[in-house]
Design a protein around this motif. Structure first.
Motif, PDB file in Angstrom:
ATOM      1  N   GLY A 136       0.837  -1.189   0.000  1.00  0.00           N
ATOM      2  CA  GLY A 136       0.000   0.000   0.000  1.00  0.00           C
ATOM      3  C   GLY A 136       0.871   1.236   0.000  1.00  0.00           C
ATOM      4  O   GLY A 136       1.993   1.201  -0.481  1.00  0.00           O
ATOM      5  N   GLU A 137       0.337   2.313   0.550  1.00  0.00           N
ATOM      6  CA  GLU A 137       1.104   3.548   0.534  1.00  0.00           C
ATOM      7  C   GLU A 137       2.116   3.559   1.670  1.00  0.00           C
ATOM      8  O   GLU A 137       1.753   3.585   2.842  1.00  0.00           O
ATOM      9  CB  GLU A 137       0.163   4.754   0.676  1.00  0.00           C
ATOM     10  N   PHE A 138       3.372   3.553   1.300  1.00  0.00           N
ATOM     11  CA  PHE A 138       4.441   3.676   2.295  1.00  0.00           C
ATOM     12  C   PHE A 138       4.953   5.099   2.235  1.00  0.00           C
ATOM     13  O   PHE A 138       5.455   5.538   1.211  1.00  0.00           O
ATOM     14  CB  PHE A 138       5.558   2.680   1.987  1.00  0.00           C
ATOM     15  N   GLY A 139       4.790   5.838   3.317  1.00  0.00           N
ATOM     16  CA  GLY A 139       5.156   7.247   3.291  1.00  0.00           C
ATOM     17  C   GLY A 139       6.185   7.588   4.338  1.00  0.00           C
ATOM     18  O   GLY A 139       6.277   6.943   5.377  1.00  0.00           O
ATOM     19  N   VAL A 140       6.989   8.605   4.042  1.00  0.00           N
ATOM     20  CA  VAL A 140       7.957   9.107   5.007  1.00  0.00           C
ATOM     21  C   VAL A 140       7.690  10.586   5.224  1.00  0.00           C
ATOM     22  O   VAL A 140       7.695  11.366   4.270  1.00  0.00           O
ATOM     23  CB  VAL A 140       9.404   8.898   4.506  1.00  0.00           C
ATOM     24  N   TYR A 141       7.384  10.952   6.454  1.00  0.00           N
ATOM     25  CA  TYR A 141       7.202  12.354   6.808  1.00  0.00           C
ATOM     26  C   TYR A 141       8.499  12.805   7.466  1.00  0.00           C
ATOM     27  O   TYR A 141       8.847  12.346   8.551  1.00  0.00           O
ATOM     28  CB  TYR A 141       6.020  12.507   7.760  1.00  0.00           C
ATOM     29  N   LEU A 142       9.231  13.666   6.767  1.00  0.00           N
ATOM     30  CA  LEU A 142      10.556  14.055   7.215  1.00  0.00           C
ATOM     31  C   LEU A 142      10.530  15.512   7.641  1.00  0.00           C
ATOM     32  O   LEU A 142      10.119  16.375   6.882  1.00  0.00           O
ATOM     33  CB  LEU A 142      11.528  13.851   6.045  1.00  0.00           C
ATOM     34  N   VAL A 143      10.955  15.775   8.884  1.00  0.00           N
ATOM     35  CA  VAL A 143      11.073  17.155   9.352  1.00  0.00           C
ATOM     36  C   VAL A 143      12.535  17.438   9.589  1.00  0.00           C
ATOM     37  O   VAL A 143      13.218  16.687  10.282  1.00  0.00           O
ATOM     38  CB  VAL A 143      10.284  17.367  10.665  1.00  0.00           C
ATOM     39  N   SER A 144      13.031  18.510   8.993  1.00  0.00           N
ATOM     40  CA  SER A 144      14.423  18.872   9.183  1.00  0.00           C
ATOM     41  C   SER A 144      14.499  20.262   9.795  1.00  0.00           C
ATOM     42  O   SER A 144      13.733  21.150   9.424  1.00  0.00           O
ATOM     43  CB  SER A 144      15.145  18.853   7.832  1.00  0.00           C
ATOM     44  N   ASP A 145      15.413  20.453  10.746  1.00  0.00           N
ATOM     45  CA  ASP A 145      15.630  21.797  11.273  1.00  0.00           C
ATOM     46  C   ASP A 145      16.935  22.362  10.739  1.00  0.00           C
ATOM     47  O   ASP A 145      17.494  23.288  11.296  1.00  0.00           O
ATOM     48  CB  ASP A 145      15.595  21.800  12.799  1.00  0.00           C
ATOM     49  N   GLY A 146      17.436  21.789   9.654  1.00  0.00           N
ATOM     50  CA  GLY A 146      18.652  22.292   9.026  1.00  0.00           C
ATOM     51  C   GLY A 146      19.889  21.533   9.439  1.00  0.00           C
ATOM     52  O   GLY A 146      20.992  21.916   9.070  1.00  0.00           O
ATOM     53  N   ALA A 147      19.729  20.465  10.196  1.00  0.00           N
ATOM     54  CA  ALA A 147      20.890  19.734  10.704  1.00  0.00           C
ATOM     55  C   ALA A 147      21.263  18.576   9.791  1.00  0.00           C
ATOM     56  O   ALA A 147      20.607  18.314   8.788  1.00  0.00           O
ATOM     57  CB  ALA A 147      20.595  19.221  12.111  1.00  0.00           C
ATOM     58  N   ASN A 148      22.339  17.864  10.170  1.00  0.00           N
ATOM     59  CA  ASN A 148      22.778  16.717   9.391  1.00  0.00           C
ATOM     60  C   ASN A 148      22.045  15.444   9.779  1.00  0.00           C
ATOM     61  O   ASN A 148      22.313  14.373   9.281  1.00  0.00           O
ATOM     62  CB  ASN A 148      24.286  16.515   9.532  1.00  0.00           C
ATOM     63  N   LYS A 149      21.137  15.567  10.754  1.00  0.00           N
ATOM     64  CA  LYS A 149      20.295  14.432  11.137  1.00  0.00           C
ATOM     65  C   LYS A 149      18.851  14.872  11.039  1.00  0.00           C
ATOM     66  O   LYS A 149      18.551  16.048  11.238  1.00  0.00           O
ATOM     67  CB  LYS A 149      20.573  14.027  12.587  1.00  0.00           C
TER      68      LYS A 149
END
Lengths: 417, 204
Positions: free
Chosen positions: A359-372
């Motif tokens: 089915g739908e595999f989603g990634v919700y990615l939040v970045s604060d500008g870092a390398n992680k």
């Protein structure tokens, strides 16, 4: 005679039909299920928390281990979300390789599903045939990444390396004759693409074999037809995606509606069910395997005709060539930076979804500008499907619960994360 | 998508609608969540709730190298730092919606006041929110009002704490082993030390 009351049955977590570590608390009235309460989390490894503590590239391997029967599709979603935020261009050849492996993965997943589903419902032989073909596909994984399952092959900016020109061959052994050795090595004489092409040519006959064993099989139909009927409205209300939604008659496939990679340049169709029962979901997945074979054929033809780079040459994100590092200062710096610190993503958030086999595999990615990553939320299709277990099994027999688990195609790596 | 953006701006206020990476985000007040979601489902035809998750903004924008690194050297990177951030709105709930009929996606974000981690449950609007809300409760401690069955879902029976909060240590709080003498499983404080191999840096 004493009056019979409802009783509670503990199903799993070590039940072969529970597909891993599902613990189901079933409230039964005789043999009829009144309520099903799945207890999950027995395989919870904290993937999201772990990903927060590591540079972006180091979490690709965790994605393989989420849905551990459709490894590369998970990687694809994660890698695409990073590329989206970086604005990174991926070479076309890499996109075709990704699509080809996505479809190989889809077939792998469906072979696993058909095998175990049939086994649960009572057809032993399909399992053996399905795993025979699956072995060939696992060999493709191994040839391209060195690993049979957890490939870590997709990287932001492309794929780790180009397809190999030779296939590893079986060696001489006391246990097999020379003719046998020649026979099993026959399709391994050319490149990986030849090997895949050979598979794609033979595979429709295999699908027909499974289909002959199951589609008109009386027992199979008795166990699947009209079990766990989900109407299209309910399917949407319950958050179904993938084959579960299409089985209910909703024509929705991310590969068609929001085409990613090069799916918009390829020709394929999406099968849709009518009644929304387990049998329809079975038919949809069988047709998906045929369509995937067709897609693989198109990709092989394109890849044979179009050599080229498979990795972006933005060395802030992708490692530079080893030979360049010998006499190019900048390459050396890039290499050092990339492998000690990684790369930083711009501040922001994105949700990227792919049509994984389940089915739908989603990634919700939040970045604060870092390398992680600051937060990675993985949207696993199986999570929503399993949540509907209660509704789907209500009023059915205990033995139908097994059919429903099989039909949902549950894998606990992704449900528990 | 332009049309949707205009329509959303008109209904919910222009400053609440953001566009980035080709995705729309609608920021709402946590008190209005039921009303807004109902409208999004009825008027905007977002039939499917794809995902619901919590997020903890405690250490947002903090890196490991903020202070004087040379005075303490490598060890600094190995220590888990206590955040000094005081935020009025530390937690958020993020909804990802999908409209099959118009092929649109929307992200809805509601920030919660730190002293009141309550938000209305949307299980009545989208039934699949049930487990997603249980998960957000389990991992972040966000409470969903009018949720029928707000139990923990992913963590162990009897687990203490909310593991995805930023002040919950990576290595956890307790470890488990089988005690030969007591003939049962015992929980003890963790014996391993936190280890950060790659420090968190922010480069603009």
């Amino acid at each position: 005679m004493s009056e019979m009351k409802n009783y509670t049955l503990n199903f799993g977590p070590q039940h072969p039909a529970a597909h891993g570590v599902l613990r189901l608390i079933l409230e039964l009235d005789g043999e009829v299920v009144e309520r099903a309460d799945p207890h999950i989390g027995l395989l919870h490894r904290g993937t999201e928390k772990l990903a927060e503590s590591k540079p972006y590239n180091q979490s690709i391997g965790y994605m393989d281990r989420l849905d551990y029967v459709s490894m590369m599709c998970n990687e694809h979603a994660y890698v695409m979300s990073i590329e989206k935020m970086l604005g990174l261009k991926v070479p076309e050849r890499a996109e075709y390789i990704r699509v080809m492996f996505d479809e190989i993965t889809r077939i792998m997943n469906h072979l696993m599903w058909i095998g175990t589903h049939a086994l649960d419902v009572g057809a032993m032989s399909v399992f053996l045939y399905a795993f025979r073909e699956r072995e060939t596909l696992i060999d493709c994984y191994e040839a391209v990444s060195g690993s049979r399952m957890h490939a870590t092959y997709y990287r932001p900016g492309g794929v780790y390396r180009d397809l190999p020109d030779t296939m590893p061959q079986y060696l001489d052994s006391k246990l097999r004759s020379e003719e046998k050795l020649k026979e099993i090595n026959e399709n391994r004489q050319g490149s990986l693409l030849d090997f895949i092409e050979d598979f794609a040519n033979k595979f429709p006959a295999s699908i027909k074999q499974y289909s002959d064993l199951l589609t008109d099989n009386r027992i199979w139909k008795q166990r699947l037809v009209n079990i766990a009927v989900v109407s299209p409205e309910r399917a949407m209300q319950l958050g179904f995606t993938g084959a579960m939604l299409r089985g209910s008659g909703v024509e929705w496939d991310i590969r068609k509606s929001e085409p990613y990679s090069v799916y918009d340049q390829l020709d394929f169709e999406i099968p849709v069910g009518v009644t929304g029962d387990c049998y329809d979901r079975y038919l949809v997945r069988m047709e998906e395997m045929r369509q995937s074979t067709h897609l693989i054929n198109q990709c092989v033809a394109w890849l044979k005709a179009n050599p080229g780079p498979v990795m972006s040459d933005d060395h802030k994100v992708t490692p530079p060539k080893r030979e360049d590092m010998k006499d190019d200062m900048e390459s050396l710096i890039h290499h050092f930076k990339l492998f000690t610190e990684g790369y930083c993503l711009p501040e922001g958030e994105t949700y990227t979804a792919v049509e994984a086999p389940k089915g739908e595999f989603g990634v919700y990615l939040v970045s604060d500008g870092a390398n992680k990553p600051y937060r990675v939320k993985i949207r696993a299709p199986g999570f929503a499907h399993l949540a509907a277990m209660d509704e789907m099994s209500k009023g059915h027999m205990l033995s139908d619960v097994v059919t429903i688990i099989g039909s949902q195609d549950i894998v606990f790596g992704e449900v528990d994360r | 998508m332009k049309e949707l953006k205009q329509k959303l701006s008109k209904t919910f206020g222009k400053k609440n609608v953001n566009e980035a990476y080709g995705e729309l985000t609608l920021v709402i007040n946590s008190d209005d969540v039921l009303e807004v979601c109902q409208r999004l489902k009825d008027e905007f035809k977002f039939e499917i709730l794809i995902d619901l998750c919590g997020i903890d903004y405690l250490t947002y924008g903090e890196s490991d190298w903020n202070g004087n690194a040379s005075s303490s050297g490598f060890g600094r990177a190995r220590q888990v730092q206590k955040s000094t951030n005081q935020k009025d709105q530390r937690f958020g709930v993020v909804y990802h919606l999908l409209s099959v009929s118009s092929n649109q996606r929307l992200r809805v974000k509601a920030l919660l006041a730190t002293d009141n981690l309550m938000i209305q449950s949307v299980t009545k609007i989208w039934n699949c929110a049930d487990w997603f809300e249980r998960e957000a409760f389990d991992l972040f401690g966000i409470l969903f009002e009018n949720h029928n069955d707000l139990r923990r879902i992913l963590t162990d029976y009897g687990f203490v704490g909310h593991p995805l909060r930023k002040d919950f240590p990576m290595i956890g709080e307790v470890e488990m082993r089988y005690d030969e003498e007591l003939q049962r499983v015992v929980y003890e404080p963790v014996s391993i030390e936190p280890n950060v191999n790659v420090p968190r840096v922010i480069r603009k």
